[in-house]
Design a protein around this motif. Structure first.
Motif, PDB file in Angstrom:
ATOM      1  N   GLU A 261       0.833  -1.209   0.000  1.00 35.95           N
ATOM      2  CA  GLU A 261       0.000   0.000   0.000  1.00 35.95           C
ATOM      3  C   GLU A 261       0.868   1.260   0.000  1.00 35.95           C
ATOM      4  O   GLU A 261       0.611   2.210  -0.744  1.00 35.95           O
ATOM      5  N   VAL A 265       0.872   4.237  -2.900  1.00 32.89           N
ATOM      6  CA  VAL A 265       0.587   5.630  -2.531  1.00 32.89           C
ATOM      7  C   VAL A 265       1.726   6.533  -2.988  1.00 32.89           C
ATOM      8  O   VAL A 265       1.505   7.608  -3.570  1.00 32.89           O
ATOM      9  N   ALA A 268       1.634   6.873  -6.830  1.00 32.57           N
ATOM     10  CA  ALA A 268       0.549   7.757  -7.275  1.00 32.57           C
ATOM     11  C   ALA A 268       0.875   9.220  -6.962  1.00 32.57           C
ATOM     12  O   ALA A 268       0.623  10.117  -7.790  1.00 32.57           O
ATOM     13  N   ARG A 281      -4.563   8.070 -11.303  1.00 33.50           N
ATOM     14  CA  ARG A 281      -5.872   7.420 -11.110  1.00 33.50           C
ATOM     15  C   ARG A 281      -5.787   5.929 -11.429  1.00 33.50           C
ATOM     16  O   ARG A 281      -6.330   5.081 -10.702  1.00 33.50           O
ATOM     17  N   TYR A 284      -4.049   4.164  -8.558  1.00 28.39           N
ATOM     18  CA  TYR A 284      -4.944   3.987  -7.410  1.00 28.39           C
ATOM     19  C   TYR A 284      -5.922   2.836  -7.646  1.00 28.39           C
ATOM     20  O   TYR A 284      -6.133   1.984  -6.776  1.00 28.39           O
ATOM     21  N   LEU A 299      -4.876   3.959   1.638  1.00 22.84           N
ATOM     22  CA  LEU A 299      -4.983   4.071   0.178  1.00 22.84           C
ATOM     23  C   LEU A 299      -6.340   4.642  -0.233  1.00 22.84           C
ATOM     24  O   LEU A 299      -6.434   5.521  -1.095  1.00 22.84           O
ATOM     25  N   TYR A 300      -7.409   4.146   0.389  1.00 17.92           N
ATOM     26  CA  TYR A 300      -8.749   4.658   0.083  1.00 17.92           C
ATOM     27  C   TYR A 300      -8.856   6.139   0.428  1.00 17.92           C
ATOM     28  O   TYR A 300      -9.428   6.933  -0.322  1.00 17.92           O
ATOM     29  N   LYS A 302      -6.480   8.381   0.571  1.00 23.10           N
ATOM     30  CA  LYS A 302      -5.716   9.174  -0.398  1.00 23.10           C
ATOM     31  C   LYS A 302      -6.439   9.241  -1.747  1.00 23.10           C
ATOM     32  O   LYS A 302      -6.438  10.287  -2.418  1.00 23.10           O
ATOM     33  N   PHE A 303      -7.070   8.127  -2.132  1.00 21.14           N
ATOM     34  CA  PHE A 303      -7.777   8.099  -3.412  1.00 21.14           C
ATOM     35  C   PHE A 303      -8.968   9.054  -3.400  1.00 21.14           C
ATOM     36  O   PHE A 303      -9.218   9.777  -4.373  1.00 21.14           O
TER      37      PHE A 303
END
Length: 705
Positions: A261, A265, A268, A281, A284, A299-300, A302-303
């Protein structure tokens, strides 16, 4: 002669001899505070002032070489004696060597250090102090020799390498320091050692050398942190293509690691800094698809932040759905049998509308079969199958897949222990909607064979009745009654079917067969249906016969009242005088009405006689019967006679009775209503007269005596 109380452990003294006698505490007679109070600070200050000066040895001044030699001999003898006693104590060796150094006798000092190393060469503190002494006195080659021996013997002590390299770097011997680093790297040290080597090269602007060291570093330590450092190094030097290449190589090697993860991150964020939003994108989304949901929380987050900053409305909604998806994944991972969480998860996916993902979640959900074969555990689970089948039929429009879902569900349920009529019926109705009547009949036939239920029989009969297959309906009713002969509903409906087909004799035969069954679940409904059937057919004699047969079985209050009401209402149907003139018709009706009144009255009288003679304890039922009789007589009008009933009505009395507890004691009283009928009142009066006569007779006898 030794005393008997003497103890050998106390040197043959007695316990009394060894007791410590403390002075008796003085009793304070005057407890009033002193006029002058002394603080703790004053006591401490006074104690400090009264301390005597410390006695120190006089300073010795050495004035000639003879005294110096004598002093050195004495000190060396002290150190040697101390070493002989505590050879393993490293501090003694260090003090000895440092003293020799202070005397500027470096050969002797080196000798002491070497002797100390012979005792314990694994103690890196000795090596450090030995080398520092050589460096402090500018014996560079000696210091190199010491460091070289130290790192050869103790290659896993990083401090020795750092000190050695630092000395060479301070001397400006960069090539020598690099050579030492290379020797150290051959031992594959931890990450900090490699990073120190890289920093060393960067201090001298050797970027290519640093890049080569990074390559060796990520091969030695293939961790996420090492690859990220390498990529950041390339990014800092402006090598964007190289940095991207590093990230891509890292993803290929470490995509399945636990801390992947962090890598995704960083990758990205790197693309985001390079203004490559589409690449970021994609990274991610790739990460969210490949990383386990339980370890992708950061991760979620940050997305979602990325989509809010760069995405459109659809992208933001997709990111928010992804966050909710993560929460549901976490819930079902903790407890796979939490079917409510699965329902919420499926509802979320259906709102998104991705068929592949919806089917995947459905398949994962139905794979969690309840562990025990008990219906209460399956009641929530079975709705997953129902929803799955309805989704495939209504939303996806895949009929073959729907049929497969129903088939697999019916195969999974343990029909020997329990079953679900809802599933059988839904599967059959689906086949009917597909105009596959044979398939529907086959499903319902299997249901009746494997797990017969009321709902299945009712629905199957309803379907065949709508199709007009009367013979099939009759066969199904026969199967129904073979399976549940005590079911009054089935008997009534079967007879109702025959009656609707004007098969009166068949309907009557069914009712007769039904009331002869040894056990019925609701016999009152069956008898009522039979009686209503005969009344609707105008068979009053048969109806009376049924009431008489019913009274042979039960003398319930409702039966008596229903019988009487039937007799009272039968007069309305006895109009057989259509050919008579108007006056004759009225007279005929009057006579028929009068006859019905007499019949109803006879039924009421029979009921009252029964309650008076055979069931005198049922006073409340008897009172209700008389009230109903009174209402009926009132409804007869001029043909009715209220006085017949009024003379039989009881008196309603409020009484009290004791409430007794389990142990027989009286805990209180409760009120209740009692009914006193006229014949009971007369009996009470007779008892009073008898008691009075007896008392009078006793009195006369006593007077005669």
């Amino acid at each position: 002669m030794a005393s008997k109380d003497a103890d050998p452990s106390l040197g043959y003294l007695t316990r009394k001899d060894t007791e410590v006698k403390l002075p008796r505490p003085t009793r304070v007679k005057n407890k009033t505070p002193a006029p002058i109070q002394i603080t703790a600070e004053q006591i401490l200050r006074e104690a400090r002032e009264r301390q005597e000066a410390e006695i120190r040895p006089p300073k010795q001044k050495i004035t000639d070489p003879t005294e110096l030699a004598d002093y050195r001999l004495r000190k060396r003898k002290e150190f040697e004696d101390l070493i002989r006693r505590v050879r393993w104590n490293q501090s003694v060796w260090i003090k000895y060597a440092q003293w020799e150094e202070s005397q500027k006798d470096f050969n002797r000092a080196r000798s002491v250090w070497e002797r100390a190393l012979e005792v314990d060469y694994r103690n890196h503190t000795l090596w450090l102090k030995y080398a520092e002494v050589e460096m402090k006195n500018k014996f560079i080659n000696h210091a190199r020799n010491v460091w070289d021996r130290a790192v050869t013997l103790l290659p896993r002590v990083d401090q020795l390498w750092y000190k050695y390299i630092h000395m060479e770097e301070m001397l400006g011997n960069v090539a020598g320091a690099r050579q030492i680093f290379e020797r150290w790297m051959s031992w594959m040290p931890d990450q900090q050692g490699w990073l120190s080597y890289i920093k060393f090269e960067l201090r001298y602007n050797e970027v290519e050398r640093a890049r080569a060291i990074y390559e060796r570093f990520v091969q030695c330590h293939p961790k996420v942190g090492a690859w990220i450092r390498y990529a950041k190094f390339e990014m800092k030097n402006g090598e964007i293509v190289r940095a991207r290449n590093v990230y891509e190589r890292a993803v290929e090697k470490l995509a399945d690691e636990e801390d992947a993860e962090q890598l995704f991150v960083a990758f990205a964020e790197f693309e985001e800094r390079c203004k490559e939003t589409e690449r970021a994108r994609c990274i991610y989304k790739f990460a969210l698809d490949h990383i386990p949901k339980g370890s992708a929380e950061d991760l979620y987050r940050k997305f979602v932040a990325f989509e809010k900053q760069y995405g459109d409305k659809e992208g933001i909604e997709d990111a928010i759905v992804g966050k909710r998806r993560f929460q549901y994944e976490d819930e079902v991972r903790k407890n796979p049998l939490n079917y409510d969480a699965w329902f919420d998860y499926i509802r979320l996916e259906e709102s998104v509308g991705s068929k592949g993902r919806i089917r995947e979640v459905y398949e994962r959900a139905i794979a969690n079969v309840p562990p025990a074969e008990e219906k209460r555990y399956w009641q929530r689970y079975i709705y997953l199958w129902i929803n799955y089948a309805l989704y495939e039929e209504l939303d996806a429009g895949d009929m073959e897949r729907t049929r497969d879902v129903y088939r697999e569900c019916l195969k999974l349920i343990p029909h020997e222990k329990f079953s679900f009529a809802k599933i059988w019926l839904l599967a059959a109705q689906f086949e009917i909607r597909q105009l596959n009547l044979m398939g529907a009949r086959q499903i319902l036939g299997n249901a009746i064979g494997k797990a017969p239920k009321d709902k299945i029989f009712k629905k199957y009969i309803e379907i065949e009745l709508q199709l007009g297959n009367i013979d099939r309906c009759r066969k199904l009713y026969e199967k129904y009654l073979e399976w549940a002969p005590e079911n009054c509903y089935a008997w009534s409906k079967y007879a109702e079917l025959e009656r609707s087909l004007t098969e009166t004799e068949r309907a009557r035969a069914i009712f007769e067969l039904a009331i002869t069954q040894p056990a019925l679940d609701m016999p009152e409904l069956l008898w009522k249906a039979y009686i209503d059937f005969e009344i609707s057919e105008g068979e009053y004699e048969r109806t009376r016969g049924l009431y008489e047969r019913l009274l042979d079985r039960t003398k319930h209050l409702k039966v008596w009242i229903s019988y009487a009401n039937f007799e009272a209402s039968a007069m309305e149907e006895n109009d057989e005088s259509s050919d008579l003139p108007q006056d004759g018709v009225e007279e005929y009706n009057h006579e028929a009405k009068k006859e019905c009144v007499q019949r109803a009255r006879r039924v009421f009288e029979r009921a009252v006689n029964y309650y008076r003679t055979s069931a005198p304890e049922l006073k409340e039922e008897r009172a209700m019967l008389l009230e109903e009789w009174l209402k009926t007589e009132s409804s007869f009008g001029e043909l009715g006679d209220i006085s017949i009933v009024q003379s039989k009505l009881p008196k309603k009395l409020k009484k009290r009775k004791q409430i007794t507890s389990e142990d027989g004691g009286v805990t209180g009283y409760e009120e209740y209503f009692d009914y006193v009928f006229p014949e009971e009142n007369q009996a009470t009066n007779l008892k009073i007269l008898e008691a009075a006569y007896k008392w009078k007779k006793q009195k006369i006898t006593s007077d005669d005596e």
